[in-house]
Write a protein that holds these residues in place. Structure first.
Motif, PDB file in Angstrom:
ATOM      1  N   GLU A   1      -7.826  29.713 -24.046  1.00  0.00           N
ATOM      2  CA  GLU A   1      -8.412  28.659 -23.279  1.00  0.00           C
ATOM      3  C   GLU A   1      -9.916  29.259 -22.730  1.00  0.00           C
ATOM      4  O   GLU A   1      -9.925  29.807 -21.538  1.00  0.00           O
ATOM      5  CB  GLU A   1      -7.668  28.354 -21.767  1.00  0.00           C
TER       6      GLU A   1
ATOM      7  N   PHE B   1      -0.147  22.376 -28.830  1.00  0.00           N
ATOM      8  CA  PHE B   1      -0.992  23.102 -27.865  1.00  0.00           C
ATOM      9  C   PHE B   1      -1.433  22.056 -26.735  1.00  0.00           C
ATOM     10  O   PHE B   1      -1.242  22.665 -25.620  1.00  0.00           O
ATOM     11  CB  PHE B   1      -2.474  23.513 -28.520  1.00  0.00           C
ATOM     12  N   ASP B   2      -1.488  20.867 -27.059  1.00  0.00           N
ATOM     13  CA  ASP B   2      -1.860  20.006 -25.954  1.00  0.00           C
ATOM     14  C   ASP B   2      -0.552  19.694 -24.934  1.00  0.00           C
ATOM     15  O   ASP B   2      -0.818  19.467 -23.591  1.00  0.00           O
ATOM     16  CB  ASP B   2      -2.213  18.577 -26.626  1.00  0.00           C
TER      17      ASP B   2
ATOM     18  N   SER C   1     -16.677  25.616 -23.787  1.00  0.00           N
ATOM     19  CA  SER C   1     -16.633  25.209 -25.297  1.00  0.00           C
ATOM     20  C   SER C   1     -17.634  24.487 -25.796  1.00  0.00           C
ATOM     21  O   SER C   1     -18.089  23.531 -25.312  1.00  0.00           O
ATOM     22  CB  SER C   1     -15.289  24.758 -25.498  1.00  0.00           C
TER      23      SER C   1
ATOM     24  N   LYS D   1       1.516  28.348 -26.146  1.00  0.00           N
ATOM     25  CA  LYS D   1       0.878  28.705 -24.961  1.00  0.00           C
ATOM     26  C   LYS D   1      -0.578  29.117 -25.409  1.00  0.00           C
ATOM     27  O   LYS D   1      -0.831  29.676 -26.143  1.00  0.00           O
ATOM     28  CB  LYS D   1       1.574  29.601 -24.382  1.00  0.00           C
ATOM     29  N   ARG D   2      -1.364  28.807 -24.283  1.00  0.00           N
ATOM     30  CA  ARG D   2      -2.415  29.350 -24.356  1.00  0.00           C
ATOM     31  C   ARG D   2      -3.015  30.362 -23.050  1.00  0.00           C
ATOM     32  O   ARG D   2      -2.341  29.904 -22.028  1.00  0.00           O
ATOM     33  CB  ARG D   2      -3.671  28.004 -24.313  1.00  0.00           C
ATOM     34  N   ARG D   3      -3.919  31.160 -23.383  1.00  0.00           N
ATOM     35  CA  ARG D   3      -4.276  32.240 -22.306  1.00  0.00           C
ATOM     36  C   ARG D   3      -5.663  31.941 -21.910  1.00  0.00           C
ATOM     37  O   ARG D   3      -6.677  31.561 -22.470  1.00  0.00           O
ATOM     38  CB  ARG D   3      -4.271  33.448 -22.817  1.00  0.00           C
ATOM     39  N   SER D   4      -5.628  32.165 -20.612  1.00  0.00           N
ATOM     40  CA  SER D   4      -6.978  32.108 -19.684  1.00  0.00           C
ATOM     41  C   SER D   4      -7.435  33.741 -19.378  1.00  0.00           C
ATOM     42  O   SER D   4      -6.221  34.059 -19.323  1.00  0.00           O
ATOM     43  CB  SER D   4      -7.216  31.116 -18.923  1.00  0.00           C
TER      44      SER D   4
ATOM     45  N   ARG E   1      -7.002  28.018 -30.521  1.00  0.00           N
ATOM     46  CA  ARG E   1      -6.455  27.554 -29.475  1.00  0.00           C
ATOM     47  C   ARG E   1      -5.751  28.494 -28.713  1.00  0.00           C
ATOM     48  O   ARG E   1      -5.074  27.876 -27.535  1.00  0.00           O
ATOM     49  CB  ARG E   1      -5.864  26.406 -29.750  1.00  0.00           C
ATOM     50  N   TYR E   2      -5.267  29.661 -29.008  1.00  0.00           N
ATOM     51  CA  TYR E   2      -4.587  30.517 -28.242  1.00  0.00           C
ATOM     52  C   TYR E   2      -5.260  31.110 -26.968  1.00  0.00           C
ATOM     53  O   TYR E   2      -4.674  31.329 -26.099  1.00  0.00           O
ATOM     54  CB  TYR E   2      -3.956  31.738 -28.982  1.00  0.00           C
TER      55      TYR E   2
ATOM     56  N   ARG F   1     -12.326  18.135 -27.030  1.00  0.00           N
ATOM     57  CA  ARG F   1     -12.141  19.491 -26.419  1.00  0.00           C
ATOM     58  C   ARG F   1     -13.440  20.242 -25.969  1.00  0.00           C
ATOM     59  O   ARG F   1     -13.253  21.207 -25.156  1.00  0.00           O
ATOM     60  CB  ARG F   1     -11.416  20.470 -27.367  1.00  0.00           C
TER      61      ARG F   1
ATOM     62  N   ASN G   1       1.607  22.230 -24.444  1.00  0.00           N
ATOM     63  CA  ASN G   1       2.175  23.624 -23.901  1.00  0.00           C
ATOM     64  C   ASN G   1       3.122  24.128 -24.494  1.00  0.00           C
ATOM     65  O   ASN G   1       3.600  24.743 -23.899  1.00  0.00           O
ATOM     66  CB  ASN G   1       2.093  23.572 -22.370  1.00  0.00           C
TER      67      ASN G   1
END
Length: 382
Positions: free
Chosen positions: A143, A23-24, A147, A29-32, A140-141, A177, A26
């Motif tokens: 963002e 995750f760190d 947090s 992938k993470r979504r915002s 973690r999917y 995080r 990429n």
């Protein structure tokens, strides 16, 4: 036995480290999202106070924007995305979401294993303006824009070990995080020495803020006979209490209520336990042999499972109560904590003070203990 578990903890830690690295970097992938998303979670298994702190944020936001809370709905009997409605049962959405749905009928409550899908549905179908993710520090999917990491005062993460040796879901270093770290379940009269020890243990980074919170208790609410009066805590003197819980760490309840003069007998079951006829019989029998005056007491979360179970005696039902709790931020830092949340959610607003809680809202079960009302200066270092 514990020594034999260490190899398993090392393997588990390696898997977690690889996952976090993906995750760190990429690779995963993470979504915002284009609305505020607040994550509330922990790295310790059970009992850090996620639901009460989530409820604190809901109280803060619910009158100022259309707020939703999204959970995975642990141990529910449904799959996929489920929106809580007036017809929802506890087993449809899980005990904690059901509790929040009943306490906050004006807040949108939904559950979904895939949090990204859940947030999408809440935005598209319900047109919510902010989402609070319950128990999502490891998810973690997504963002999150903000947090919150909760750490139990009684179970410091730097003195614990990874599963299965200890109770950590991931290494203590994963605290990096978090934007906000809250030391939860603190004594009402937490000492400056305890504050200093916790602060040194956590070692916040430059961008992180550290807060301390405690649990305030309201008068006991009748579980079955809603027309019965509530019981003030001062009336617990010389009361015999059967404490029935299925939560991560019930020890603090006894510790907090014993000063009121109550005498406790405990029946504790594993977290999220589903009660059967065997447990109903055990609870009935234990209660029947206790001397008067007596009551059965349970938590709000456990009440969601107990209230619809058949088989409890009439005597017990007339004497069954729940213990309402609210989070209070200590050390005179409540306004700073609230402002951090509101500044994030309403970052485009020109007047944040307009949505800060009014004095009467703060007074509702959140009075500051006079013995700890003087702010303590804490310096945040790398």
């Amino acid at each position: 036995m514990r020594f034999l578990l260490f190899p398993m903890a090392w393997i588990y830690g390696l898997v977690i480290a690889v996952r976090n690295h993906l995750f760190d970097t990429n690779v995963l992938k993470r979504r915002s999202f284009n609305i505020p998303v607040i994550s509330v979670g922990n790295i310790t298994m059970c009992g850090t106070g996620k639901t009460p702190h989530t409820e604190y944020i809901l109280r803060l936001l619910k009158n100022s924007c259309k707020t939703a809370v999204l959970s995975r709905g642990y141990k529910r009997q449904t799959k996929g995305y489920v929106l809580a409605t007036d017809k929802s049962e506890m087993m449809d959405i899980g005990d904690e979401p059901y509790q929040m749905h009943k306490k906050f009928p004006d807040v949108t409550v939904a559950v979904c294993e895939k949090r990204c899908d859940g947030v999408e549905r809440l935005i598209e179908d319900e047109h919510v303006e902010a989402v609070v993710l319950d128990d999502a520090y490891q998810h973690r999917y997504i963002e999150p824009g903000l947090s919150l990491l909760l750490v139990d005062f009684h179970r410091p993460i730097y003195r614990d070990h990874l599963l299965p040796v200890g109770m950590l879901r991931e290494p203590a270093s994963s605290k990096k995080r978090a934007d906000i770290i809250v030391i939860t379940k603190c004594p009402h009269d937490i000492s400056p020495l305890d504050i200093r020890v916790c602060t040194n243990d956590i070692r916040t980074l430059a961008f992180q803020k550290l807060f301390f919170s405690t649990m305030d208790y309201s008068p006991l609410e009748p579980l079955y006979h809603k027309d019965q009066p509530r019981i003030p805590l001062l009336n617990l003197k010389n009361m015999n209490i059967l404490l029935v819980t299925a939560i991560g760490s019930p020890e603090h309840i006894v510790k907090d209520l014993e000063p009121y003069g109550a005498k406790f007998k405990e029946l504790h079951y594993r977290d999220h336990f589903q009660f059967t006829e065997k447990e109903v019989y055990e609870i009935n029998e234990t209660f029947s042999f206790m001397p008067s005056p007596k009551i059965m007491l349970t938590t709000e979360k456990d009440a969601t499972r107990l209230q619809n179970i058949n088989g409890f005696s009439l005597e017990l039902k007339k004497s069954a109560y729940t213990l309402p709790i609210k989070v209070r931020i200590l050390l005179g830092q409540e306004e700073e904590f609230n402002r951090l949340i509101l500044d994030y959610v309403f970052k485009d607003s020109t007047d944040i003070s307009a949505v800060l809680p009014q004095a009467e809202d703060k007074a509702e079960g959140n009075q500051v203990d006079e013995s700890i009302s003087n702010p303590v200066t804490i310096s945040f270092k790398d």
